[in-house]
Scaffold this active site. Structure first.
Site, PDB file in Angstrom:
ATOM      1  N   LYS A  95       0.889  -1.046   0.134  1.00 37.87           N
ATOM      2  CA  LYS A  95       0.079   0.146   0.029  1.00 37.87           C
ATOM      3  C   LYS A  95       0.884   1.075   0.021  1.00 37.87           C
ATOM      4  CE  LYS A  95      -3.983   2.072   2.114  1.00 37.87           C
ATOM      5  NZ  LYS A  95      -5.132   1.807   3.349  1.00 37.87           N
ATOM      6  N   CYS A 195      -3.979   8.082  -7.693  1.00 39.19           N
ATOM      7  CA  CYS A 195      -4.850   7.975  -6.744  1.00 39.19           C
ATOM      8  C   CYS A 195      -5.803   9.281  -6.905  1.00 39.19           C
ATOM      9  CB  CYS A 195      -4.393   8.165  -5.202  1.00 39.19           C
ATOM     10  SG  CYS A 195      -5.675   7.931  -4.026  1.00 39.19           S
ATOM     11  N   LYS A 233       2.490   4.822 -12.193  1.00 39.42           N
ATOM     12  CA  LYS A 233       0.888   4.486 -12.159  1.00 39.42           C
ATOM     13  C   LYS A 233      -0.086   5.415 -12.639  1.00 39.42           C
ATOM     14  CE  LYS A 233      -2.539   1.652  -9.248  1.00 39.42           C
ATOM     15  NZ  LYS A 233      -2.393   1.117  -7.867  1.00 39.42           N
TER      16      LYS A 233
END
Length: 431
Positions: A95, A195, A233
């Protein structure tokens, strides 16, 4: 711009800190800001006669299979990451961590599910097809996470552990975070530029991934410091996902991971009139994942893979596919579109860590059906079948004309053949 000597020093550090396969081409390690690179080729070991070989080597990192735990709750502490390794996952991405965990404050409930009205085959139990979260990055102290990274690498030295990191818009902050994380012995870094919720005011997550100028600058800081492979990402919450992917690769990242979750509102409770997930009567848009996002994820992965192929050729960069993978057959689709590895996060939350055994069995079943011995034999195979709508019209027109010509039969007596005489006769019969 870093000097060539610095880049070579970084390469040396990478070789010493990662599980590098014997056939890894060290000359392919980049200098800082390479003009061309991407399209990582996976090298797979020889397959046994009876079973297709799932092992892959990505950026010099050898994995027993392409299934990787995606960053999120399944990689939130030592206990669950150890469980992932014990169950047989190819790799684990922890995480996301940052320097100051005290700023990360989660709420409960923070998940909401989208369910079908009836279950499969008419059963009363409904099926979960979508999952939303408003969860932030790790709220555990960085030092605690670092100790656990180190412990995992000591206990599983041959397994691949990747740290997901995210930091505020600060060069020194990024440098400190990278240095501290790398000291634990992790094999690679995944940079969370994606995110979709939480802390955008601190220029973190998707706030960077949606701004290519900012992304280029931050990627420069990261790649000047990191000595292990770096994956960027990507956020799907952008008009053209190939733009940030291109910037990341040109700025020195070894690979791309895509996609992160899709910004969403799960729904409104028609009894209370409040949104879900509901926290003290209120909510906020969050990230959408699981089966319902897979078609969108496949399209984004296809776009990135095509860009990599056309602009970076066969350079040594990787693509990690993410989005709604629940079965080994789902994973095969991502690999057919060019993915080197496939990440699973929500699927673990629904099915558990042991699900990797089913994923591997199903992927091998697909490979047996097509006589594939290794992952590399079919990676990217289906990219060739994508084209423009204009080209589809042209192809269909030509096919129709060809079929009409075949139905008309022979055009001249000189076209008769002895071998096909009966079929040639039938081609000219009208009833």
């Amino acid at each position: 711009m870093e000097s060539m000597s610095f880049a070579l020093a970084r390469f040396s550090g990478l070789a010493s800190k990662t599980s590098v396969s014997p056939d890894f081409d060290h000359s392919s390690r980049r200098t800082f800001l390479p003009p061309n690179r991407v399209g990582l080729k996976i090298s797979s070991s020889s397959a046994a006669d009876s079973e297709p070989d799932l092992s892959v080597t990505v950026n010099g990192l050898k994995m027993p299979n392409p299934f990787v735990i995606g960053s999120g709750p399944p990689g939130t502490n030592y206990t669950v990451m150890k469980r992932a390794f014990d169950e047989g996952w190819g790799g684990v991405i922890a995480k996301t961590v940052s320097l100051d965990a005290s700023k990360v404050i989660n709420v409960t409930p923070r998940y909401a599910r989208l369910k079908t009205k009836t279950g499969s085959n008419g059963s009363a139990k409904t099926d979960v097809i979508g999952w939303q979260n408003i969860e932030l990055i790790s709220d555990r102290p960085l030092e605690t996470m670092l100790k656990e990274f180190k412990q995992l690498k000591e206990e599983y030295p041959d397994r691949i552990l990747i740290a997901s990191i995210m930091e505020e818009y600060s060069k020194t902050g990024w440098e400190e975070l990278i240095d501290r994380v790398e000291q634990t012995g992790v094999d690679a870094l995944e940079i969370n530029f994606s995110c979709p919720h939480g802390m955008p005011e601190r220029r973190m997550g998707a706030a960077v991934g949606q701004d290519c100028a900012l992304l280029e600058e931050v990627c420069g800081w990261i790649n000047a410091k990191a000595t292990v492979p770096v994956w960027a990402k990507m956020t799907p919450n952008i008009t053209d996902i190939t733009e940030p992917a291109r910037v990341s690769l040109k700025s020195g990242c070894e690979g791309i991971a895509a996609i992160n979750t899709i910004m969403s509102v799960m729904g409104i409770d028609l009894k209370t009139l409040h949104p879900e997930p509901c926290v003290e009567g209120y909510s906020t848009p969050g990230g959408y994942s699981y089966k319902a996002v897979r078609p969108i994820a496949l399209a984004k992965v296809m776009n990135i893979a095509q860009m990599i192929k056309s602009e970076f050729g066969e350079k040594d960069c990787s693509l990690s596919g993410i989005g709604g993978v629940e079965t080994g057959y789902d994973a095969a689709e991502f690999i057919l579109l060019g993915s080197n590895t496939v990440q699973v996060c929500t699927g673990v939350m629904v099915h558990g860590y042991g699900h990797v055994k089913t994923l591997c069995a199903e992927l091998q079943d697909f490979m047996r059906q097509h006589n594939f011995s290794t992952i590399e034999e079919f990676r990217g195979h289906s990219l060739q079948y994508f084209t423009t709508h204009t080209d589809l019209v042209r192809r269909q027109k030509e096919a129709i004309e060809q079929r009409k010509a075949e139905r008309k039969g022979l055009k001249s007596d000189k076209d008769w053949t002895g071998d096909g005489f009966v079929k040639e006769t039938e081609s000219m019969v009208s009833n």
